[in-house]
Write a protein that holds these residues in place. Structure first.
Motif, mmCIF file in Angstrom:
data_model
loop_
_atom_site.group_PDB
_atom_site.id
_atom_site.type_symbol
_atom_site.label_atom_id
_atom_site.label_comp_id
_atom_site.label_asym_id
_atom_site.label_seq_id
_atom_site.Cartn_x
_atom_site.Cartn_y
_atom_site.Cartn_z
ATOM 1 N N GLY A 1 35.827 47.550 -25.377
ATOM 2 C CA GLY A 1 34.881 48.626 -25.659
ATOM 3 C C GLY A 1 33.838 48.166 -26.651
ATOM 4 N N THR A 2 33.048 49.098 -27.123
ATOM 5 C CA THR A 2 32.023 48.816 -28.118
ATOM 6 C C THR A 2 32.207 49.746 -29.298
ATOM 7 N N CYS A 3 31.505 49.429 -30.394
ATOM 8 C CA CYS A 3 31.568 50.285 -31.570
ATOM 9 C C CYS A 3 30.245 50.202 -32.310
ATOM 10 N N LYS A 4 30.002 51.235 -33.114
ATOM 11 C CA LYS A 4 28.796 51.308 -33.925
ATOM 12 C C LYS A 4 29.218 51.393 -35.380
ATOM 13 N N ALA A 5 28.652 50.544 -36.224
ATOM 14 C CA ALA A 5 28.986 50.543 -37.651
ATOM 15 C C ALA A 5 28.362 51.761 -38.323
ATOM 16 N N TYR B 1 31.389 44.517 -30.382
ATOM 17 C CA TYR B 1 32.382 44.652 -29.324
ATOM 18 C C TYR B 1 33.761 44.870 -29.947
ATOM 19 N N VAL B 2 34.557 45.734 -29.297
ATOM 20 C CA VAL B 2 35.936 45.982 -29.742
ATOM 21 C C VAL B 2 36.866 45.140 -28.890
ATOM 22 N N ILE B 3 37.742 44.346 -29.561
ATOM 23 C CA ILE B 3 38.691 43.518 -28.809
ATOM 24 C C ILE B 3 40.136 43.906 -29.101
ATOM 25 N N ASP C 1 36.218 51.453 -23.264
ATOM 26 C CA ASP C 1 35.950 51.498 -21.827
ATOM 27 C C ASP C 1 37.018 52.331 -21.150
ATOM 28 N N LYS C 2 36.654 52.959 -20.031
ATOM 29 C CA LYS C 2 37.592 53.804 -19.293
ATOM 30 C C LYS C 2 38.778 53.006 -18.812
#
Length: 577
Positions: A513-517, A538-540, A571-572
């Motif tokens: 997924g992604t993330c915003k600081a 990016y989230v891992i 992500d879904k």
């Protein structure tokens, strides 16, 4: 049906009139007086019933007020005290439901107060006023009845007097006539005496005739007044008393309906109060409360590993494995004495410090320490904001004084402004101190997790002494708590070995997924990464419950950041997996 005709039957009246003489006239009069007495007793009894009902309603209102007061006191007694441990307990849904029940019971008590107020205003006050009016009206009616009775008795006395006077004059006329006839027959009586006796007899006859005419006139007048009395005056008075009594009966019936209606009006609101209690009970969530327990008491410790078997059959130097729980101070310089007890403690079972505890909460488990430090930082920030608000207000006041000196001396505010500045500086230094400890805790948690995950295979062979030193740093204090020794020797440093090349060749973790600081974070500790507010990454790896999320900027930069510092968009497919 009328008391004016039924209580005084006309046929009885006609019977009395047909056979009434002046000697027997008082019998129907006494009958009327008896009826007045009966009605007077009955109407007084009716007023007593009204007053008894007023007393009943008044006592009911007092009971309602007392009950409402007791309910309010009960609700207040079990309300959580402000700034106490009880207030913290009300984060659980069961306690919230109980608090809602207390609030609903307070509203429930208010409805009983409404019942008391409405009964007092609509029944007690109105009925008391009506009773006073009823007493005045009753008094007036019986006064009119007594006055009519006295009036007919006065006519009766006049009739009786005229009758007696007529009877006396008739007897005197008979005696005078007899005397005249006697004198006229006597030859020895002079003519003058006979003439005198004749004139006397005529005078007496004339007086008798006058008395007869007066008696006849008074009798006719009395009979007229008597018919008016028994056919008009008394029936009208009886009818008015009947109407008064019927109004009393209707009024008490209306008050009884109002009594029921007052209760019925509050039933919907009382039902809402009970529905509120039911809704609060249904809102209790055992899973949520269980999660709150986890959040409140989560320690952040890693579970200990397996204990290695120590073979005492062969003369060999004892070693302490990396996963051993006996964290004795063994640095290779001296051996522990046989039979000596280890000073180490099992971290998950550390006793709570009974004293006030250190200022940095180092006696608490990591997760609990982080929460306490965060709470302290928030409190200090609130205090700083409060001081800033006061400073702004004083600054505005000073500006007003400068523009309008007649309103006050601007110099008088300077001392207070200086004092506020000093307080703010102290609070900022205090906040920075706790923020430093908080950053230290938040920076250390992922480091230990990362090293445990990637370097656990190296401890058994190459870093036994380093683990032993780490155990020494976590040594239990005498009062049951543990302390962190801030020294470079206590940090778990893993030497660069050939195994690093193997990890460098690992396949990178996939992006989930992604993330915003949301805020800027300076990743100064090992395993963390610095981010800038508003940056997209990016989230891992998701947060595993330790408060950290693993992110990646590019192929060469990845690490951990506090979960609260970023807004994650998974992500879904990652959610489904």
């Amino acid at each position: 049906m009328s008391w004016g005709t039924e209580l005084w039957a006309l046929e009885d009246y006609e019977y009395w009139l047909c056979g009434t003489t002046l000697d027997t006239w008082s019998v129907p009069g006494q009958f009327i007086q008896d009826q007045f007495d009966n009605l007077e007793k009955h109407t007084q009894w009716g007023i007593d019933v009204l007053e008894k009902y007023i007393k009943f309603v008044k006592e009911r209102t007092e009971i309602e007020i007392s009950y409402a007061k007791q309910l309010r006191n009960l609700s207040k007694k079990y309300q959580p005290k402000k700034n106490s441990k009880e207030e913290e307990e009300y984060k659980y849904t069961s306690c919230k439901a109980f608090l809602a029940t207390l609030n609903e019971m307070n509203d429930y008590a208010g409805q009983h107060e409404v019942v008391s107020e409405n009964m007092t205003s609509q029944i007690t006050a109105e009925l008391t006023r009506f009773v006073q009016e009823l007493k005045q009206e009753r008094k007036s009616h019986f006064h009119d009845g007594r006055k009519a009775q006295q009036n007919i008795e006065t006519f009766w006395k006049q009739l009786e007097a005229s009758k007696r006077r007529f009877e006396r004059d008739c007897k005197e006329a008979d005696r005078a006539q007899q005397y005249f006839e006697k004198m006229d027959a006597d030859i020895n009586v002079t003519k003058a005496d006979v003439e005198k006796a004749r004139q006397q007899a005529q005078t007496r006859h004339q007086m008798a005739e006058d008395s007869k005419g007066e008696y006849s006139s008074i009798l006719q007048k009395f009979n007229h007044e008597q018919r008016e009395h028994y056919h008009t005056h008394i029936p009208n008075i009886f009818q008015k008393i009947q109407e008064m009594e019927e109004r009393r009966i209707v009024r008490i019936g209306e008050c009884m309906k109002t009594y029921a209606e007052v209760d019925r009006q509050v039933i919907p609101i009382i039902g809402k109060c009970l529905d509120g209690i039911t809704k609060a009970a249904e809102s209790i969530d055992q899973k949520n409360d269980s999660q709150l327990v986890i959040e409140a008491f989560k320690s952040g410790f890693e579970p200990p590993g397996d204990i290695d078997f120590e073979d005492f059959t062969q003369p060999m130097k004892r070693t302490v494995s990396e996963s051993s729980l006996s964290n004795s101070r063994w640095d290779g310089k001296s051996e522990p004495k046989p039979g000596s007890k280890s000073k180490g403690k099992l971290w998950p079972f550390i006793k709570k410090n009974k004293g006030g505890g250190p200022e940095d909460f180092s006696n608490l488990p990591p997760e609990q320490r982080r929460k306490k430090l965060q709470q302290k930082v928030d409190e200090l920030n609130k205090d700083i904001q409060k001081e800033m608000d006061q400073r702004d207000a004083l600054t505005k006041m000073k500006d007003v004084y400068i523009k309008n000196p007649q309103m006050g001396d601007a110099a008088s505010v300077d001392h207070k402004l200086a004092e506020l500045g000093q307080n703010m500086e102290k609070l900022r230094l205090e906040a920075q101190k706790f923020e430093g400890w908080l950053a230290e805790v938040e920076g250390r948690l992922p480091v230990r997790t990362e090293q445990t995950r990637r370097q656990s295979g190296m401890y058994d062979t190459q870093n036994t002494s380093a683990v032993s030193n780490c155990a020494q740093d976590r040594e239990s204090s005498p009062d049951g708590s543990y302390t962190e020794e801030q020294s470079q020797e206590s940090e778990m440093k893993v030497p660069v070995t050939e195994f690093d090349d193997e990890f460098d060749d690992e396949e990178p973790l996939p992006t989930i997924g992604t993330c915003k600081a949301l805020y800027t974070f300076e990743g100064q500790n090992e395993g963390t990464i610095s981010v800038t507010e508003g940056e997209m990454l990016y989230v891992i790896e998701e947060d595993k419950g330790d408060g950290w999320t693993r992110i990646r900027r590019n192929e060469d930069e990845e690490g951990y950041v506090p979960t609260s510092y970023v807004e994650v968009y998974l992500d879904k497919n990652a959610k489904d997996s």
